[in-house]
Design a protein around this motif. Structure first.
Motif, PDB file in Angstrom:
ATOM      1  N   LYS A  40       0.840  -1.191   0.000  1.00 12.58           N
ATOM      2  CA  LYS A  40       0.000   0.000   0.000  1.00 12.58           C
ATOM      3  C   LYS A  40       0.875   1.242   0.000  1.00 12.58           C
ATOM      4  O   LYS A  40       1.861   1.323   0.708  1.00 12.58           O
ATOM      5  N   GLN A  42       1.814   4.332   1.256  1.00 14.88           N
ATOM      6  CA  GLN A  42       1.598   5.001   2.543  1.00 14.88           C
ATOM      7  C   GLN A  42       1.396   6.511   2.388  1.00 14.88           C
ATOM      8  O   GLN A  42       0.676   7.127   3.163  1.00 14.88           O
ATOM      9  N   ARG A  45      -2.197   7.028   1.359  1.00  8.66           N
ATOM     10  CA  ARG A  45      -3.052   6.709   2.512  1.00  8.66           C
ATOM     11  C   ARG A  45      -3.044   7.848   3.534  1.00  8.66           C
ATOM     12  O   ARG A  45      -4.076   8.209   4.088  1.00  8.66           O
ATOM     13  N   LEU A  49      -6.313   9.981   4.610  1.00 12.24           N
ATOM     14  CA  LEU A  49      -6.723  10.033   6.015  1.00 12.24           C
ATOM     15  C   LEU A  49      -6.810  11.464   6.527  1.00 12.24           C
ATOM     16  O   LEU A  49      -7.725  11.811   7.271  1.00 12.24           O
ATOM     17  N   THR A  71     -10.399   3.943  -3.932  1.00  9.96           N
ATOM     18  CA  THR A  71      -9.342   3.905  -2.919  1.00  9.96           C
ATOM     19  C   THR A  71      -9.792   4.623  -1.654  1.00  9.96           C
ATOM     20  O   THR A  71      -9.561   4.151  -0.540  1.00  9.96           O
ATOM     21  N   ARG A  74     -12.244   2.433   0.107  1.00 14.07           N
ATOM     22  CA  ARG A  74     -11.564   1.281   0.705  1.00 14.07           C
ATOM     23  C   ARG A  74     -10.884   1.677   2.013  1.00 14.07           C
ATOM     24  O   ARG A  74     -10.974   0.960   3.020  1.00 14.07           O
ATOM     25  N   ILE A  75     -10.242   2.834   2.036  1.00 11.91           N
ATOM     26  CA  ILE A  75      -9.574   3.296   3.252  1.00 11.91           C
ATOM     27  C   ILE A  75     -10.614   3.616   4.325  1.00 11.91           C
ATOM     28  O   ILE A  75     -10.428   3.309   5.504  1.00 11.91           O
ATOM     29  N   LYS A  76     -11.734   4.212   3.914  1.00 12.54           N
ATOM     30  CA  LYS A  76     -12.817   4.492   4.855  1.00 12.54           C
ATOM     31  C   LYS A  76     -13.339   3.214   5.487  1.00 12.54           C
ATOM     32  O   LYS A  76     -13.561   3.146   6.692  1.00 12.54           O
ATOM     33  N   GLU A  78     -11.717   0.368   5.821  1.00 15.25           N
ATOM     34  CA  GLU A  78     -10.696  -0.168   6.714  1.00 15.25           C
ATOM     35  C   GLU A  78     -10.701   0.551   8.064  1.00 15.25           C
ATOM     36  O   GLU A  78     -10.506  -0.060   9.101  1.00 15.25           O
ATOM     37  N   LEU A  79     -10.946   1.861   8.044  1.00 12.33           N
ATOM     38  CA  LEU A  79     -11.015   2.618   9.292  1.00 12.33           C
ATOM     39  C   LEU A  79     -12.190   2.169  10.158  1.00 12.33           C
ATOM     40  O   LEU A  79     -12.055   2.029  11.369  1.00 12.33           O
TER      41      LEU A  79
END
Length: 83
Positions: A40, A42, A45, A49, A71, A74-76, A78-79
């Motif tokens: 990933k 970083q 990301r 974030l 993307t 997906r990050i949301k 994961e959070l």
């Protein structure tokens, strides 16, 4: 008899495919490349974030972070799973 022949040919083909994959992996390892796992980015990301905390829409965050909307989602996701 024909089914046995076809099954044998399929098994041989699968064995050859597995062997080629293993050879490719060994070649990559010897060249110093990392195989498997996710890599990933970083930096992206971190950008996503930081902008997610500012109440921007996913489309705006994606445009600012120079990544795809998927993307951001997906990050949301994961959070939410981590919390």
């Amino acid at each position: 008899m024909l089914l046995d022949l076809m099954a044998t040919m399929a098994r041989i083909d699968n064995d050859k495919r597995i062997e080629r994959i293993k050879q490719g992996q060994q070649r990559a390892i010897s060249a110093g490349k990392k195989i498997g796992g996710s890599t990933k980015n970083q930096e992206i990301r971190a950008k996503v974030l930081s902008y997610l905390n500012k109440n921007l829409t996913a489309e705006e965050v994606a445009k600012i972070s120079e990544c795809g909307v998927a993307t951001v989602y997906r990050i949301k996701k994961e959070l939410k799973l981590k919390k």
